[in-house]
Design an enzyme around this catalytic site. Structure first.
Site, mmCIF file in Angstrom:
data_model
loop_
_atom_site.group_PDB
_atom_site.id
_atom_site.type_symbol
_atom_site.label_atom_id
_atom_site.label_comp_id
_atom_site.label_asym_id
_atom_site.label_seq_id
_atom_site.Cartn_x
_atom_site.Cartn_y
_atom_site.Cartn_z
ATOM 1 N N SER A 106 -1.089 9.727 1.564
ATOM 2 C CA SER A 106 -1.341 11.154 1.391
ATOM 3 C C SER A 106 -2.808 11.468 1.109
ATOM 4 C CB SER A 106 -0.493 11.688 0.229
ATOM 5 O OG SER A 106 -0.714 10.921 -0.947
ATOM 6 N N GLN A 108 -5.027 12.757 -1.408
ATOM 7 C CA GLN A 108 -4.728 12.645 -2.829
ATOM 8 C C GLN A 108 -5.985 12.463 -3.661
ATOM 9 O OE1 GLN A 108 -3.568 8.254 -3.888
ATOM 10 N NE2 GLN A 108 -2.538 8.754 -1.947
ATOM 11 N N HIS A 110 -6.841 11.183 -8.115
ATOM 12 C CA HIS A 110 -6.271 10.720 -9.368
ATOM 13 C C HIS A 110 -6.945 11.448 -10.524
ATOM 14 C CE1 HIS A 110 -4.381 7.767 -6.907
ATOM 15 N NE2 HIS A 110 -5.534 7.226 -6.556
ATOM 16 N N LYS A 133 -6.726 6.897 -13.465
ATOM 17 C CA LYS A 133 -6.481 5.878 -12.444
ATOM 18 C C LYS A 133 -7.680 5.707 -11.513
ATOM 19 C CE LYS A 133 -3.165 4.586 -8.848
ATOM 20 N NZ LYS A 133 -2.245 5.126 -7.814
ATOM 21 N N GLU A 135 -9.856 3.581 -9.085
ATOM 22 C CA GLU A 135 -9.337 2.459 -8.312
ATOM 23 C C GLU A 135 -10.357 1.925 -7.319
ATOM 24 O OE1 GLU A 135 -5.894 4.311 -6.546
ATOM 25 O OE2 GLU A 135 -6.938 4.693 -4.664
ATOM 26 N N HIS A 275 -9.117 11.369 -1.263
ATOM 27 C CA HIS A 275 -9.101 10.238 -0.346
ATOM 28 C C HIS A 275 -7.725 10.098 0.288
ATOM 29 C CE1 HIS A 275 -7.735 8.611 -4.231
ATOM 30 N NE2 HIS A 275 -7.058 7.701 -3.539
ATOM 31 N N ARG A 294 -1.072 14.882 -5.039
ATOM 32 C CA ARG A 294 -1.018 14.884 -3.576
ATOM 33 C C ARG A 294 -1.142 16.297 -3.018
ATOM 34 N NH1 ARG A 294 2.975 11.450 -5.447
ATOM 35 N NH2 ARG A 294 2.698 9.250 -4.901
ATOM 36 N N LYS A 300 6.245 13.626 0.020
ATOM 37 C CA LYS A 300 6.428 13.747 -1.418
ATOM 38 C C LYS A 300 5.901 15.105 -1.913
ATOM 39 C CE LYS A 300 6.172 8.762 -2.304
ATOM 40 N NZ LYS A 300 5.500 7.680 -3.060
#
Length: 419
Positions: A106, A108, A110, A133, A135, A275, A294, A300
Site C-alpha cells: 500500500s 503508506q 508510519h 516504526k 524502517e 512509500h 494506509r 485494507k
C-alpha cells in the site's frame, strides 16, 4: 544459552510471492516451523523474527516465546540496552523481517512515537501497539519502491505534463504550487504547505472524478501516447493499475520517487515518509511495531486523514533515503547498514566456500538469518551448524566466528542493537 536457534513466523498476505518463488517460503522450509509445507498456490509475504506480540518467535529447543526466555535471562539483552530500552519484559527494540513482494504494498507511512501512542489509544484494533516504526529495506534481489516525495520541481513538471493528474487538483491549489515550487526552499513552511495541499487534493479526489481521469491516463499510456517526462513511470502506472484497478494510489507514481535497488543496496524511511514497496525480496528491519497508516493500493482500511496529517512533506531526491554501507570488520566480507535511529543496525556478511570471518562482541542482542549456503557459528563456549533459512539469536557481548562450510557462498544478515 548464549547462541541458539529460534523459530520465525510467516505472514501470508495477498501481495506476497507465490510458493517457492518466495524467499519467505524457501527460508521457512528450514526454519523449524511446526508442520510447515509450501503450498505452490499460496502467497508467502513476510517472515517475522523477533518478539512482537502479534507474531512472536519461539526458542527452537524449548518452544517458549523468545520474549519470555529473554525476560528470564536479561544478560542476553545486555545491561546497557536493557536500561536504555526498558526491556524487562523481554521485548527487543527491533523487529527483523524478510519480505517477498509480488504485488505492490500500500501507499503508506508510519507514525512517530507520539502519534503512535495517540492512534493506539483511539483505535487499538487498527493500530495495535504504541510504538513508532522507522524502517530500513535492504535488497536481496532486484527491488523497486516508491520512496518519499519527489523534488517539488519534478512534481510541477508532472502537473504540467500529465493532464489527468492536473485535473484532480483544484485550480487555486495548482496555481499556488506551480508558483511556489521553482523558487522556494522545499523545507520552507510555504513549500511544505503547497505540497500538502496537492497531495491531499489528489488523495481525496471523489471516485467518480479520479476513475474517469485514470481511465484516460491508462488508455493513453497503453497506446504509447506518452511525453518524454512520463516515460520513466509508464510501466509502473500500468503495473499498478493492473494490480489495483481504479485506485487513486496509482497517481502517486507522479508524486513519489520511483527507485530501483540492486542486491546489497538499502533505503531508510523515518516517521511520516510516504512509500510503497513494489517488487522484489528484501531484508527489512524496523523498530518493534506493526503500525501502518494506509491510503491507497490496498484492500485494507485506508486512513487518508491521518496519513495527510502526519506526513513530513520533505521533498527531495530518492538518494536522501539511501543507506550507504560501512565496513564492519577488517575484511570486506561484512558491511554495516547503520540508519539514523538507535533501535537497530544490520550487518550483511558474504563468505566464499572455506572463508572465515570474525564478528566483534556487540553490547546488545542480535538476530541472524542465513540467506544462502551453510556454515558454522562459533563462540567461546560452543558452536552451531546453520543452513539456508535458519534463524539464530546471539546474546549480548558474544564474539562470533563465522565459517562457510558448504560448496556455495554463505550469506548472512544480522540485525542488532547497541546502546
Amino acid at each position: 544459552m548464549q547462541v541458539f536457534k529460534i523459530v520465525p513466523t510467516i505472514q501470508q498476505y495477498d501481495w506476497g510471492k507465490i510458493g517457492t518463488s518466495s524467499k519467505v517460503a524457501v527460508f521457512a522450509q528450514s526454519a523449524g516451523i511446526s508442520d510447515f509445507r509450501v503450498d505452490e498456490s499460496k502467497p508467502y509475504a513476510e517472515l517475522w523474527m523477533g518478539t512482537h506480540l502479534k507474531s512472536p518467535s519461539l526458542v527452537l529447543v524449548s518452544g517458549e516465546t523468545l520474549a519470555s526466555y529473554l525476560a528470564k535471562n536479561q544478560n542476553l539483552i545486555g545491561e546497557k540496552v536493557a536500561r536504555k530500552f526498558a526491556t524487562k519484559d523481554g521485548n527487543l527494540p527491533f523487529l527483523f523481517k524478510v519480505l517477498a513482494i509480488e504485488k505492490a504494498l500500500s501507499i503508506q507511512s508510519h507514525p512517530d512515537k507520539a502519534t503512535a501512542e495517540k492512534l493506539h489509544a483511539q483505535q487499538p484494533d487498527i493500530y495495535n501497539d504504541s510504538n513508532h516504526k522507522p524502517e530500513m529495506a535492504l535488497a536481496i534481489t532486484p527491488f523497486t519502491a516508491l520512496c518519499g516525495f519527489l523534488p517539488l520541481v519534478h512534481i510541477a513538471t508532472y502537473i504540467k505534463t500529465v493532464p489527468e493528474l492536473a485535473a484532480l487538483i483544484p485550480q487555486a491549489i495548482l496555481e499556488n504550487f506551480l508558483r511556489v515550487s521553482p523558487t522556494t526552499d522545499p523545507n520552507a513552511p510555504a513549500a511544505k504547505q503547497a505540497l500538502r495541499d496537492v497531495f491531499s487534493a489528489v488523495m481525496t479526489t471523489p471516485a467518480q472524478l479520479f476513475t474517469a481521469q485514470l481511465s484516460r491516463l491508462i488508455e493513453r499510456f497503453e497506446s504509447r501516447s506518452v511525453q518524454v517526462e512520463e516515460e520513466s513511470v509508464r510501466e509502473l502506472v500500468l503495473c499498478l493499475n493492473r494490480q489495483f484497478p481504479n485506485d487513486i494510489g496509482t497517481f502517486c507514481s507522479f508524486l513519489l520517487n520511483y527507485i530501483k535497488l540492486s542486491p546489497g543496496e538499502a533505503i531508510f524511511l523515518g516517521a511520516g515518509e510516504p512509500h510503497a514497496y513494489i517488487s522484489g525480496d528484501i531484508i527489512e528491519c524496523m523498530a518493534n511495531s506493526d503500525n501502518v497508516i494506509r491510503a491507497g493500493l490496498t484492500p485494507k482500511l485506508r486512513d487518508i486523514p491521518n496519513l495527510v496529517h502526519t506526513l513530513t512533506y520533505a521533498a527531495s531526491q530518492a538518494s536522501r533515503h539511501v543507506v550507504n554501507p560501512l565496513p564492519f570488520s577488517a575484511s570486506s566480507a561484512s558491511t554495516l547498514y547503520n540508519p539514523p535511529i538507535p533501535e537497530f543496525s544490520v550487518v550483511r556478511t558474504t563468505l566464499t566456500p572455506g572463508q572465515y570471518e570474525e564478528h566483534r562482541a556487540i553490547d546488545g542482542p542480535s538476530i541472524t538469518i542465513v540467506a544462502g549456503g551453510k556454515g558454522t557459528l562459533q563462540w567461546a563456549s560452543g558452536s552451531l551448524s546453520v543452513v539456508t533459512g535458519e534463524v539464530i539469536f546471539i546474546g549480548a557481548v558474544t564474539a562470533i566466528d563465522l565459517f562457510a562450510t558448504g560448496d556455495e557462498k554463505l550469506e548472512i544478515y544480522r540485525a542488532f542493537v547497541e546502546a
